[in-house]
Design a protein around this motif. Structure first.
Motif, mmCIF file in Angstrom:
data_model
loop_
_atom_site.group_PDB
_atom_site.id
_atom_site.type_symbol
_atom_site.label_atom_id
_atom_site.label_comp_id
_atom_site.label_asym_id
_atom_site.label_seq_id
_atom_site.Cartn_x
_atom_site.Cartn_y
_atom_site.Cartn_z
ATOM 1 N N VAL A 14 -119.470 23.119 -29.527
ATOM 2 C CA VAL A 14 -119.890 21.713 -29.499
ATOM 3 C C VAL A 14 -118.731 20.849 -29.978
ATOM 4 C CG1 VAL A 14 -121.518 20.006 -30.362
ATOM 5 C CG2 VAL A 14 -122.284 22.349 -29.896
ATOM 6 N N THR A 15 -118.210 20.019 -29.104
ATOM 7 C CA THR A 15 -117.117 19.109 -29.440
ATOM 8 C C THR A 15 -117.549 17.702 -29.070
ATOM 9 O OG1 THR A 15 -115.508 20.843 -28.964
ATOM 10 C CG2 THR A 15 -114.676 18.593 -29.118
ATOM 11 N N VAL A 16 -117.562 16.809 -30.045
ATOM 12 C CA VAL A 16 -117.972 15.419 -29.834
ATOM 13 C C VAL A 16 -116.805 14.512 -30.171
ATOM 14 C CG1 VAL A 16 -119.562 13.585 -30.511
ATOM 15 C CG2 VAL A 16 -120.390 15.933 -30.315
ATOM 16 N N ARG B 257 -129.042 20.126 -25.151
ATOM 17 C CA ARG B 257 -129.664 20.747 -23.966
ATOM 18 C C ARG B 257 -129.220 22.201 -23.821
ATOM 19 N NH1 ARG B 257 -127.695 20.958 -18.951
ATOM 20 N NH2 ARG B 257 -126.179 19.320 -19.402
ATOM 21 N N HIS B 258 -127.916 22.462 -24.015
ATOM 22 C CA HIS B 258 -127.423 23.830 -23.891
ATOM 23 C C HIS B 258 -128.042 24.730 -24.964
ATOM 24 C CE1 HIS B 258 -124.671 23.258 -20.642
ATOM 25 N NE2 HIS B 258 -123.960 22.337 -21.274
ATOM 26 N N MET B 259 -128.153 24.211 -26.189
ATOM 27 C CA MET B 259 -128.767 25.026 -27.233
ATOM 28 C C MET B 259 -130.241 25.261 -26.942
ATOM 29 S SD MET B 259 -127.008 23.992 -30.877
ATOM 30 C CE MET B 259 -127.293 22.225 -30.742
ATOM 31 N N GLY B 260 -130.915 24.220 -26.388
ATOM 32 C CA GLY B 260 -132.320 24.395 -26.039
ATOM 33 C C GLY B 260 -132.531 25.433 -24.956
ATOM 34 N N GLN C 116 -122.206 13.846 -24.844
ATOM 35 C CA GLN C 116 -121.778 15.144 -25.364
ATOM 36 C C GLN C 116 -122.823 15.727 -26.314
ATOM 37 O OE1 GLN C 116 -118.051 13.962 -27.038
ATOM 38 N NE2 GLN C 116 -116.928 14.171 -25.117
ATOM 39 N N ILE C 117 -123.406 14.879 -27.155
ATOM 40 C CA ILE C 117 -124.468 15.359 -28.053
ATOM 41 C C ILE C 117 -125.682 15.802 -27.253
ATOM 42 C CG2 ILE C 117 -126.084 14.632 -29.844
ATOM 43 C CD1 ILE C 117 -123.875 12.811 -30.934
ATOM 44 N N ASP C 118 -126.035 15.027 -26.218
ATOM 45 C CA ASP C 118 -127.176 15.388 -25.372
ATOM 46 C C ASP C 118 -126.937 16.724 -24.676
ATOM 47 O OD1 ASP C 118 -129.715 14.587 -23.830
ATOM 48 O OD2 ASP C 118 -128.265 14.908 -22.214
ATOM 49 N N MET D 103 -124.985 24.491 -36.395
ATOM 50 C CA MET D 103 -126.302 24.991 -36.004
ATOM 51 C C MET D 103 -126.179 26.008 -34.874
ATOM 52 S SD MET D 103 -129.566 22.836 -34.567
ATOM 53 C CE MET D 103 -129.557 21.754 -36.006
ATOM 54 N N ARG D 104 -125.287 25.717 -33.914
ATOM 55 C CA ARG D 104 -125.088 26.660 -32.795
ATOM 56 C C ARG D 104 -124.606 28.014 -33.308
ATOM 57 N NH1 ARG D 104 -120.881 28.774 -30.267
ATOM 58 N NH2 ARG D 104 -119.477 27.668 -31.674
ATOM 59 N N ARG D 105 -123.654 27.996 -34.237
ATOM 60 C CA ARG D 105 -123.137 29.266 -34.769
ATOM 61 C C ARG D 105 -124.214 30.029 -35.531
ATOM 62 N NH1 ARG D 105 -118.854 25.817 -36.166
ATOM 63 N NH2 ARG D 105 -119.471 25.899 -38.372
ATOM 64 N N ARG D 106 -125.049 29.293 -36.283
ATOM 65 C CA ARG D 106 -126.124 29.959 -37.000
ATOM 66 C C ARG D 106 -127.137 30.569 -36.028
ATOM 67 N NH1 ARG D 106 -126.609 32.343 -40.474
ATOM 68 N NH2 ARG D 106 -128.662 31.712 -41.261
ATOM 69 N N LEU D 107 -127.481 29.824 -34.979
ATOM 70 C CA LEU D 107 -128.409 30.370 -33.976
ATOM 71 C C LEU D 107 -127.807 31.589 -33.290
ATOM 72 C CD1 LEU D 107 -129.762 27.078 -32.353
ATOM 73 C CD2 LEU D 107 -131.019 28.646 -33.847
ATOM 74 N N LEU D 108 -126.506 31.537 -33.040
ATOM 75 C CA LEU D 108 -125.838 32.663 -32.386
ATOM 76 C C LEU D 108 -125.869 33.893 -33.300
ATOM 77 C CD1 LEU D 108 -124.332 33.422 -29.819
ATOM 78 C CD2 LEU D 108 -122.210 32.712 -30.912
ATOM 79 N N GLU D 109 -125.653 33.677 -34.600
ATOM 80 C CA GLU D 109 -125.729 34.793 -35.540
ATOM 81 C C GLU D 109 -127.136 35.378 -35.574
ATOM 82 O OE1 GLU D 109 -124.454 33.275 -39.257
ATOM 83 O OE2 GLU D 109 -122.363 32.945 -38.633
#
Length: 501
Positions: free
Chosen positions: A244-246, A233-236, A227-229, A262-268
């Motif tokens: 992201v749910t782990v 990968r999706h963020m990359g 799940q982390i991988d 981190m995903r939310r910050r990148l999305l912002e």
């Protein structure tokens, strides 16, 4: 960076294949690994312990059996020896007529009785017990007779003959002493066979169980890592719409929460970038349109004829304003793609007029570099969004013009291959560096081979062109070929139903 991917769930469905008890994760990943190894090893440890206990029990029984057999054999030999000693003492006393010689008899009798008592305490067979009792009774009868004739040794002559059957009985008992040994050996063999069968069945049952436990914990251990991988990968890949749910130990769940933050910050940041591009593009487009129209009026001489030098400056101003407007339109198109506002408006059109219109728009840049363009296009009809197909062709042609050398050559070929329209465009420039081939269609990517004396682009043209091609169900690709220059191929279905992007 794209946010258009539909949300998908990163975590697996709760284990239909994993027992419920295995889904209660320890607090740390290290504890999970230790618990997994411990539970997987427990069945095998149990089997080893049982085997060790069985072997120890069998060894103890073997020692006991050997000891019992040795005691029986020794006692049997002692009985035979003492019966022989008693017979010799009686015969010597009878021959010599000396009653004092019976002392050896009474000593042998005492040892015989103690030995018989010891043998009676051992694990004898029923036949051996009967034989021992009979032997003891016969010996006591002879003892009573010898005791009564102790003062007159000549009377011993009557009882000497009774020692022969007694000695035979003792020898018979000695021979019977090997029977319990054989019986115990057979019992040990049966016990060893049962222990071996139990161990085999345990192994047959416990090894698959241990394997299943190992597989189960492998899934539990691999699931949060996978799940982390997937999240990384999706963020990359710029797919930031997926939460992201782990699932797993507390420390890995905490790491999953950090990744989602981190995903939310990148999305912002992505949304801020798109808003900035959209706003700055709109702010620049209006004054730039006025500049372009004014430069066009100057070049056409509408407000008065210009001298050659003034006209040259006006053409430079017009050409650069056109290029700048193309860049701004690229930014607007890219912004529309990222916000999912791009819509296909499909209808049947002729391909040749689209190519002629794009060549006309690029006429000034082509003429300034002295390029020769060879166009080969049959009468082809395609169902498409005409504006977006024009943008695709315009971006590919702009790229070819930008990288072509002075007085170079551009070859454009269009043909129908089965149910698809195929457009090939080849230039005579330096081509695409091998290190750039996998990134040439990425947004904002600038290749290593940049032509001198040319205004640096935004790096969006090929990215937008490929996105529009994909919206039509086609593909834009870089084709390897022999020789210099770059070879781009656009493949589109001849008939494409209009749809939203």
């Amino acid at each position: 960076m794209s946010t258009r991917t539909e949300p998908t769930k990163l975590n697996d469905e709760p284990g239909h294949t994993i027992p419920r008890l295995l889904r209660h994760y320890p607090k740390s990943f290290l504890k999970l690994i230790l618990v997994g190894f411990l539970l997987a090893a427990l069945p095998l440890i149990f089997a080893l312990i049982y085997s060790a206990v069985s072997i120890d029990r069998l060894a103890n029984q073997s020692r006991e059996t050997v000891y019992q057999a040795e005691q029986i054999a020794h006692g049997s030999r002692v009985l035979v020896n003492e019966v022989s000693a008693m017979e010799r003492s009686v015969r010597l006393s009878l021959i010599l007529g000396d009653a004092s010689l019976l002392k050896g008899y009474f000593q042998a009798h005492t040892k015989f009785e103690s030995t018989a008592e010891n043998l009676a305490t051992l694990s004898l067979s029923a036949d051996q017990k009967l034989l021992l009792n009979s032997l003891s009774a016969s010996e006591r009868t002879i003892f009573q007779q010898v005791e009564s004739a102790r003062q007159s040794p000549k009377e011993l002559n009557k009882w000497v003959g009774d020692f022969i059957p007694l000695l035979d009985a003792a020898r018979n008992f000695l021979a019977q002493g090997f029977v319990p040994i054989e019986r115990e050996v057979n019992a040990m063999q049966e016990m060893a066979g049962r222990a071996r069968q139990i161990v085999i069945w345990q192994l047959l049952a416990l090894i698959p169980f241990a394997v299943l436990l190992a597989l189960g914990f492998s899934v539990l251990i691999a699931r949060p890592i996978r799940q982390i991988d997937e999240a990384i990968r999706h963020m990359g890949q710029g797919e930031l719409s997926q939460t992201v749910t782990v699932e797993g130990p507390q420390d890995l769940r905490r790491l999953g929460g950090r990744l989602d933050w981190m995903r939310r910050r990148l999305l912002e940041l992505e949304e801020q970038k798109i808003r900035f591009l959209r706003h700055i593009s709109h702010e620049l487009k209006t004054p730039l349109t006025s500049i372009r129209e004014g430069a066009d009026l100057l070049v056409e001489g509408v407000i008065g004829e210009l001298n050659p030098e003034q006209k040259h400056v006006a053409k430079i101003l017009l050409g650069n304003s056109v290029q700048l407007q193309v860049h701004i339109e690229d930014l607007l198109n890219y912004s529309a793609l990222q916000t999912e506002k791009s819509i296909l408006v499909g209808h049947k059109v002729e391909l040749r007029p689209i190519l002629d219109k794009v060549l006309q728009d690029q006429h000034l840049a082509i003429r300034n570099k002295g390029l020769r363009v060879d166009l080969a296009c049959a009468d082809l009809t395609i169902e498409c969004d005409e504006q977006k197909i024009r943008i695709i062709v315009d971006n590919i042609l702009s790229n070819a013009v930008k990288f072509s050398p002075l007085n170079g050559h551009i070859n454009i070929r269009a043909s129908q291959v089965n149910e698809h329209i195929q457009l090939d465009m080849l230039d005579a420039g330096p081509g695409v560096a091998p290190s750039d081939r996998d990134k040439i269609f990425d947004a904002f990517y600038q290749g290593h081979r940049t032509p001198q004396g040319h205004i640096k682009g935004t790096g969006l043209g090929l990215s937008i062109a490929r996105e529009y091609a994909l919206e039509h169900g086609g593909i834009l690709e870089l084709v390897e070929h022999a020789g210099t220059g770059a070879h781009f191929r656009l493949t589109l279905p001849a008939n494409h139903t209009s749809s939203a992007a």
